[in-house]
Write an enzyme that holds these catalytic residues in place. Sequence first.
Site, PDB file in Angstrom:
ATOM      1  CB  SER A 141      -6.477   7.610  -1.338  1.00  0.00           C
ATOM      2  OG  SER A 141      -5.812   8.857  -1.253  1.00  0.00           O
ATOM      3  CE1 TYR A 154      -1.521   5.444  -2.336  1.00  0.00           C
ATOM      4  CE2 TYR A 154      -2.459   7.649  -2.540  1.00  0.00           C
ATOM      5  CZ  TYR A 154      -2.301   6.476  -1.834  1.00  0.00           C
ATOM      6  OH  TYR A 154      -2.938   6.312  -0.612  1.00  0.00           O
TER       7      TYR A 154
HETATM    8  N1  NAP Z   1      -2.083   8.070   5.724  1.00  0.00           N
HETATM    9  C1  NAP Z   1      -2.790   8.746   4.828  1.00  0.00           C
HETATM   10  O1  NAP Z   1      -2.812  10.004   4.835  1.00  0.00           O
HETATM   11  C2  NAP Z   1      -3.600   8.024   3.793  1.00  0.00           C
HETATM   12  C3  NAP Z   1      -4.363   8.794   2.905  1.00  0.00           C
HETATM   13  C4  NAP Z   1      -5.125   8.152   1.953  1.00  0.00           C
HETATM   14  C5  NAP Z   1      -5.171   6.767   1.902  1.00  0.00           C
HETATM   15  N2  NAP Z   1      -4.413   6.041   2.775  1.00  0.00           N
HETATM   16  C6  NAP Z   1      -4.484   4.574   2.658  1.00  0.00           C
HETATM   17  O2  NAP Z   1      -4.673   4.003   3.916  1.00  0.00           O
HETATM   18  C7  NAP Z   1      -4.091   2.692   3.962  1.00  0.00           C
HETATM   19  C8  NAP Z   1      -3.204   2.567   5.189  1.00  0.00           C
HETATM   20  O3  NAP Z   1      -2.188   3.546   5.085  1.00  0.00           O
HETATM   21  P1  NAP Z   1      -1.314   4.046   6.316  1.00  0.00           P
HETATM   22  O4  NAP Z   1      -1.248   5.520   6.207  1.00  0.00           O
HETATM   23  O5  NAP Z   1      -1.742   3.396   7.571  1.00  0.00           O
HETATM   24  O6  NAP Z   1       0.104   3.478   5.833  1.00  0.00           O
HETATM   25  P2  NAP Z   1       1.337   2.816   6.631  1.00  0.00           P
HETATM   26  O7  NAP Z   1       1.433   3.380   7.991  1.00  0.00           O
HETATM   27  O8  NAP Z   1       2.492   2.939   5.698  1.00  0.00           O
HETATM   28  O9  NAP Z   1       0.893   1.294   6.737  1.00  0.00           O
HETATM   29  C9  NAP Z   1       0.735   0.532   5.565  1.00  0.00           C
HETATM   30  C10 NAP Z   1       0.316  -0.865   5.951  1.00  0.00           C
HETATM   31  O10 NAP Z   1       0.131  -1.628   4.756  1.00  0.00           O
HETATM   32  C11 NAP Z   1       0.901  -2.814   4.864  1.00  0.00           C
HETATM   33  N3  NAP Z   1       1.343  -3.305   3.565  1.00  0.00           N
HETATM   34  C12 NAP Z   1       2.004  -2.636   2.587  1.00  0.00           C
HETATM   35  N4  NAP Z   1       2.261  -3.449   1.550  1.00  0.00           N
HETATM   36  C13 NAP Z   1       1.760  -4.659   1.886  1.00  0.00           C
HETATM   37  C14 NAP Z   1       1.724  -5.916   1.237  1.00  0.00           C
HETATM   38  N5  NAP Z   1       2.267  -6.114   0.031  1.00  0.00           N
HETATM   39  N6  NAP Z   1       1.126  -6.960   1.872  1.00  0.00           N
HETATM   40  C15 NAP Z   1       0.577  -6.791   3.086  1.00  0.00           C
HETATM   41  N7  NAP Z   1       0.598  -5.630   3.767  1.00  0.00           N
HETATM   42  C16 NAP Z   1       1.178  -4.575   3.159  1.00  0.00           C
HETATM   43  C17 NAP Z   1       2.096  -2.408   5.708  1.00  0.00           C
HETATM   44  O11 NAP Z   1       2.735  -3.561   6.208  1.00  0.00           O
HETATM   45  P3  NAP Z   1       4.321  -3.563   6.585  1.00  0.00           P
HETATM   46  O12 NAP Z   1       4.425  -2.925   7.948  1.00  0.00           O
HETATM   47  O13 NAP Z   1       4.668  -4.998   6.563  1.00  0.00           O
HETATM   48  O14 NAP Z   1       5.027  -2.759   5.539  1.00  0.00           O
HETATM   49  C18 NAP Z   1       1.389  -1.577   6.776  1.00  0.00           C
HETATM   50  O15 NAP Z   1       0.776  -2.399   7.715  1.00  0.00           O
HETATM   51  C19 NAP Z   1      -3.345   2.534   2.628  1.00  0.00           C
HETATM   52  O16 NAP Z   1      -4.123   1.785   1.729  1.00  0.00           O
HETATM   53  C20 NAP Z   1      -3.203   3.964   2.141  1.00  0.00           C
HETATM   54  O17 NAP Z   1      -3.077   4.045   0.742  1.00  0.00           O
HETATM   55  C21 NAP Z   1      -3.628   6.642   3.705  1.00  0.00           C
END
Ligand code: NAP
Length: 265
Positions: A141, A154
């Site tokens: 991130s 985080y």
């Molecule tokens: N969106 C942003 O702006 C942003 C920015 C920087 C970094 N990121 C990173 O990008 C990645 C994806 O984020 P996103 O924005 O797509 O988030 P999201 O829409 O909240 O999706 C998160 C995903 O992670 C899964 N997950 C969470 N805890 C888990 C666990 N213990 N075991 C297995 N799966 C788990 C969730 O599964 P469930 O559906 O089962 O909960 C979901 O599929 C993350 O690592 C996040 O930190 C995102």
Amino acid sequence: MDLSGRTALVTGSNRGIGRALSEALAREPLGLLLCGMRNPGGFEPIATGASGAREVKAVRIDLSSREAIEQCCAELGPDLARIDLLVNNAGLVTGGLLEEQDLEEVYAMFQANLLGLVQLTRAVLPGMLERRSGKVVNNASISGYAFFPAASTYAASKAGVVAFTESLRRELKGTGVSTLHLATGGVDTDMLDATEETYGRYLDTSRWDKVPASEWAGKVIAAIREDRTVLGPGGKTAVAKLASRGPAFLLDRISDRMFSREPRA
Ligand SMILES: NC(=O)c1ccc[n+]([C@@H]2O[C@H](COP(=O)([O-])OP(=O)(O)OC[C@H]3O[C@@H](n4cnc5c(N)ncnc54)[C@H](OP(=O)(O)O)[C@@H]3O)[C@@H](O)[C@H]2O)c1
């Protein structure tokens, strides 16, 4: 990396960036795309198109504990050793003033974001090393670079992902296995909404960048093809990444403008 005929695993494949990445990868000429998620029973099928992946399979990947990961790896059977491209995408966010953060949430976040990612990588790596070919993509991130207040835990988990990936990259030199870490910026997902809500009490998030997940996924696939080692965000977030490598006062100034310990109105 040439994706033809390869086996890929994406974690957190059911929604957000993971779903967008899985949809984009399914259009590539992979042999097998493993869509990792906590509940594969709820998997919504992904279209592959004529020249896309030969097979797409939902598999259980639950990063919530060491035992859960061991169990999921056992369930993968022979597919575990076949993985050429591991995309460690799944993650959690928590935030706010440290003394207010829920400790259960903090532990769960470090487990999913960092410890789980390390354990899964360790389980997949031997197959890649044996074939002298593979790639590990870790979703870090911008928070792993620019350490803003209200994001202490985080940011620490994501800085850990950056450190882990870069250390591993050097360790793997000459093995045929490479790494890529994603300094992901604002991507329009449930997590970004949750982050705005959690941090928003203390931090002005109104001018954050917000790109569609499909757009970010396209850039990730290009970075995989081009064997890049890091993919940074665009827009204002790119400036924050640049500033994070300069003297601390640069980010201090931005932080002073955005953050207040008094809850915002
Ligand atoms: N969106 C942003 O702006 C942003 C920015 C920087 C970094 N990121 C990173 O990008 C990645 C994806 O984020 P996103 O924005 O797509 O988030 P999201 O829409 O909240 O999706 C998160 C995903 O992670 C899964 N997950 C969470 N805890 C888990 C666990 N213990 N075991 C297995 N799966 C788990 C969730 O599964 P469930 O559906 O089962 O909960 C979901 O599929 C993350 O690592 C996040 O930190 C995102």
